[in-house]
Design a protein around this motif. Sequence first.
Motif, PDB file in Angstrom:
ATOM      1  N   ARG A  34      44.519  41.357  37.497  1.00  0.00           N
ATOM      2  CA  ARG A  34      45.045  41.967  38.732  1.00  0.00           C
ATOM      3  C   ARG A  34      44.901  43.492  38.670  1.00  0.00           C
ATOM      4  O   ARG A  34      44.538  44.130  39.665  1.00  0.00           O
ATOM      5  CB  ARG A  34      46.490  41.583  38.951  1.00  0.00           C
ATOM      6  N   THR A  35      45.176  44.083  37.525  1.00  0.00           N
ATOM      7  CA  THR A  35      45.022  45.535  37.364  1.00  0.00           C
ATOM      8  C   THR A  35      43.587  45.958  37.648  1.00  0.00           C
ATOM      9  O   THR A  35      43.345  46.928  38.360  1.00  0.00           O
ATOM     10  CB  THR A  35      45.447  45.968  35.947  1.00  0.00           C
ATOM     11  N   ALA A  36      42.633  45.225  37.098  1.00  0.00           N
ATOM     12  CA  ALA A  36      41.228  45.537  37.319  1.00  0.00           C
ATOM     13  C   ALA A  36      40.862  45.411  38.795  1.00  0.00           C
ATOM     14  O   ALA A  36      40.228  46.307  39.375  1.00  0.00           O
ATOM     15  CB  ALA A  36      40.340  44.629  36.480  1.00  0.00           C
ATOM     16  N   ALA A  37      41.267  44.324  39.424  1.00  0.00           N
ATOM     17  CA  ALA A  37      40.940  44.099  40.838  1.00  0.00           C
ATOM     18  C   ALA A  37      41.599  45.149  41.735  1.00  0.00           C
ATOM     19  O   ALA A  37      40.943  45.724  42.611  1.00  0.00           O
ATOM     20  CB  ALA A  37      41.359  42.695  41.262  1.00  0.00           C
ATOM     21  N   GLU A  38      42.884  45.413  41.509  1.00  0.00           N
ATOM     22  CA  GLU A  38      43.580  46.401  42.337  1.00  0.00           C
ATOM     23  C   GLU A  38      43.077  47.818  42.057  1.00  0.00           C
ATOM     24  O   GLU A  38      43.234  48.705  42.892  1.00  0.00           O
ATOM     25  CB  GLU A  38      45.085  46.317  42.110  1.00  0.00           C
ATOM     26  N   GLY A  39      42.451  48.005  40.907  1.00  0.00           N
ATOM     27  CA  GLY A  39      41.875  49.302  40.575  1.00  0.00           C
ATOM     28  C   GLY A  39      40.507  49.524  41.189  1.00  0.00           C
ATOM     29  O   GLY A  39      39.915  50.585  41.033  1.00  0.00           O
ATOM     30  N   GLY A  40      39.975  48.508  41.872  1.00  0.00           N
ATOM     31  CA  GLY A  40      38.702  48.676  42.568  1.00  0.00           C
ATOM     32  C   GLY A  40      37.515  48.018  41.904  1.00  0.00           C
ATOM     33  O   GLY A  40      36.369  48.297  42.266  1.00  0.00           O
ATOM     34  N   CYS A  41      37.743  47.138  40.949  1.00  0.00           N
ATOM     35  CA  CYS A  41      36.643  46.472  40.256  1.00  0.00           C
ATOM     36  C   CYS A  41      36.349  45.106  40.859  1.00  0.00           C
ATOM     37  O   CYS A  41      37.264  44.359  41.185  1.00  0.00           O
ATOM     38  CB  CYS A  41      36.988  46.287  38.776  1.00  0.00           C
ATOM     39  N   ALA A  42      35.081  44.805  40.994  1.00  0.00           N
ATOM     40  CA  ALA A  42      34.621  43.483  41.421  1.00  0.00           C
ATOM     41  C   ALA A  42      33.151  43.378  41.029  1.00  0.00           C
ATOM     42  O   ALA A  42      32.399  44.320  41.285  1.00  0.00           O
ATOM     43  CB  ALA A  42      34.787  43.298  42.930  1.00  0.00           C
ATOM     44  N   PRO A  43      32.774  42.311  40.388  1.00  0.00           N
ATOM     45  CA  PRO A  43      33.604  41.198  39.975  1.00  0.00           C
ATOM     46  C   PRO A  43      34.462  41.553  38.763  1.00  0.00           C
ATOM     47  O   PRO A  43      34.174  42.496  38.035  1.00  0.00           O
ATOM     48  CB  PRO A  43      32.575  40.121  39.602  1.00  0.00           C
ATOM     49  N   VAL A  44      35.509  40.765  38.571  1.00  0.00           N
ATOM     50  CA  VAL A  44      36.345  40.859  37.378  1.00  0.00           C
ATOM     51  C   VAL A  44      36.063  39.617  36.548  1.00  0.00           C
ATOM     52  O   VAL A  44      36.083  38.507  37.063  1.00  0.00           O
ATOM     53  CB  VAL A  44      37.844  40.955  37.736  1.00  0.00           C
ATOM     54  N   LEU A  45      35.787  39.828  35.271  1.00  0.00           N
ATOM     55  CA  LEU A  45      35.422  38.750  34.364  1.00  0.00           C
ATOM     56  C   LEU A  45      36.398  38.726  33.197  1.00  0.00           C
ATOM     57  O   LEU A  45      36.538  39.719  32.483  1.00  0.00           O
ATOM     58  CB  LEU A  45      34.001  38.980  33.846  1.00  0.00           C
ATOM     59  N   ALA A  46      37.081  37.613  33.003  1.00  0.00           N
ATOM     60  CA  ALA A  46      37.969  37.441  31.852  1.00  0.00           C
ATOM     61  C   ALA A  46      37.197  36.726  30.757  1.00  0.00           C
ATOM     62  O   ALA A  46      36.635  35.649  30.982  1.00  0.00           O
ATOM     63  CB  ALA A  46      39.201  36.633  32.243  1.00  0.00           C
ATOM     64  N   VAL A  47      37.164  37.334  29.580  1.00  0.00           N
ATOM     65  CA  VAL A  47      36.519  36.702  28.436  1.00  0.00           C
ATOM     66  C   VAL A  47      37.604  35.993  27.637  1.00  0.00           C
ATOM     67  O   VAL A  47      38.528  36.619  27.130  1.00  0.00           O
ATOM     68  CB  VAL A  47      35.780  37.723  27.553  1.00  0.00           C
ATOM     69  N   LEU A  48      37.494  34.674  27.572  1.00  0.00           N
ATOM     70  CA  LEU A  48      38.482  33.837  26.907  1.00  0.00           C
ATOM     71  C   LEU A  48      37.910  33.274  25.615  1.00  0.00           C
ATOM     72  O   LEU A  48      36.702  33.285  25.406  1.00  0.00           O
ATOM     73  CB  LEU A  48      38.901  32.686  27.830  1.00  0.00           C
ATOM     74  N   GLY A  49      38.788  32.762  24.778  1.00  0.00           N
ATOM     75  CA  GLY A  49      38.359  32.166  23.519  1.00  0.00           C
ATOM     76  C   GLY A  49      39.434  31.247  23.004  1.00  0.00           C
ATOM     77  O   GLY A  49      39.498  30.082  23.369  1.00  0.00           O
ATOM     78  N   ALA A  50      40.341  31.782  22.177  1.00  0.00           N
ATOM     79  CA  ALA A  50      41.453  30.979  21.659  1.00  0.00           C
ATOM     80  C   ALA A  50      42.274  30.465  22.835  1.00  0.00           C
ATOM     81  O   ALA A  50      42.584  31.221  23.758  1.00  0.00           O
ATOM     82  CB  ALA A  50      42.324  31.832  20.739  1.00  0.00           C
ATOM     83  N   ALA A  51      42.577  29.213  22.819  1.00  0.00           N
ATOM     84  CA  ALA A  51      43.404  28.580  23.857  1.00  0.00           C
ATOM     85  C   ALA A  51      42.823  28.727  25.260  1.00  0.00           C
ATOM     86  O   ALA A  51      43.567  28.745  26.236  1.00  0.00           O
ATOM     87  CB  ALA A  51      44.836  29.119  23.809  1.00  0.00           C
ATOM     88  N   ALA A  52      41.514  28.786  25.374  1.00  0.00           N
ATOM     89  CA  ALA A  52      40.888  28.962  26.694  1.00  0.00           C
ATOM     90  C   ALA A  52      41.310  27.884  27.679  1.00  0.00           C
ATOM     91  O   ALA A  52      41.622  28.191  28.836  1.00  0.00           O
ATOM     92  CB  ALA A  52      39.366  28.992  26.558  1.00  0.00           C
ATOM     93  N   ASP A  53      41.336  26.634  27.248  1.00  0.00           N
ATOM     94  CA  ASP A  53      41.729  25.552  28.156  1.00  0.00           C
ATOM     95  C   ASP A  53      43.159  25.734  28.643  1.00  0.00           C
ATOM     96  O   ASP A  53      43.456  25.520  29.820  1.00  0.00           O
ATOM     97  CB  ASP A  53      41.574  24.188  27.484  1.00  0.00           C
ATOM     98  N   ARG A  54      44.037  26.118  27.741  1.00  0.00           N
ATOM     99  CA  ARG A  54      45.436  26.322  28.116  1.00  0.00           C
ATOM    100  C   ARG A  54      45.571  27.510  29.075  1.00  0.00           C
ATOM    101  O   ARG A  54      46.326  27.443  30.051  1.00  0.00           O
ATOM    102  CB  ARG A  54      46.282  26.544  26.861  1.00  0.00           C
ATOM    103  N   ILE A  55      44.840  28.572  28.803  1.00  0.00           N
ATOM    104  CA  ILE A  55      44.880  29.746  29.687  1.00  0.00           C
ATOM    105  C   ILE A  55      44.420  29.350  31.083  1.00  0.00           C
ATOM    106  O   ILE A  55      45.064  29.687  32.078  1.00  0.00           O
ATOM    107  CB  ILE A  55      44.022  30.898  29.121  1.00  0.00           C
TER     108      ILE A  55
END
Length: 185
Positions: A34-55
């Motif tokens: 949300r910080t990235a998007a509200e700061g004017g960034c697009a696209p926003v990409l989250a890099v996941l790893g540990a517990a990715a399915d749970r996240i």
Amino acid sequence: MAAIVLAAGAGRRYGGPKALVRLDGRLLVERAVRTAAEGGCAPVLAVLGAAADRILAEADLGTAAHVTNPDWATGMGSSLRTGLGALAGTPAVAAMVLLVDMPGVTPAAVRRLVSLAGPDALAVGGYGPRRGHPVLLGRRHWPGVAALAVGDVGARPYLRGRAAQVRVVDCADVADDTDLDTPSP
């Protein structure tokens, strides 16, 4: 102007993945995207790893995309490489890098660096004598950053090698660069 939220770690010192930590009712990964998007960034990409399915099951990532780093256990460097690689096929001229465990970084701080975005940009948030996040990496720097991002090291070696080119943007009046390493007692 894209953003990469690094949220792949297991949070061993913290006791679990920091992406799943709740602060003021929201998961840290939700706050960061949300910080990235509200700061004017697009696209926003989250890099996941540990517990990715749970996240993915628990977090509301809004319009943010995600990619899973299969090598997340090797450290932050592989997550940064994964994020930059995922953005390579986009028209993004620069990438803003945010860490999931720095909830004090605000959209206002991100906007200050977004204003500098371009293919040659290198900028970091400044907090008095400290340099920190967010970090802005122009597209022409991505291969060099990726080559040096190994283990638990992200863009720092690349930025140090180009210190004269790195613009430090004062963010201390609108953000806090404290990272959450251990749970509060």
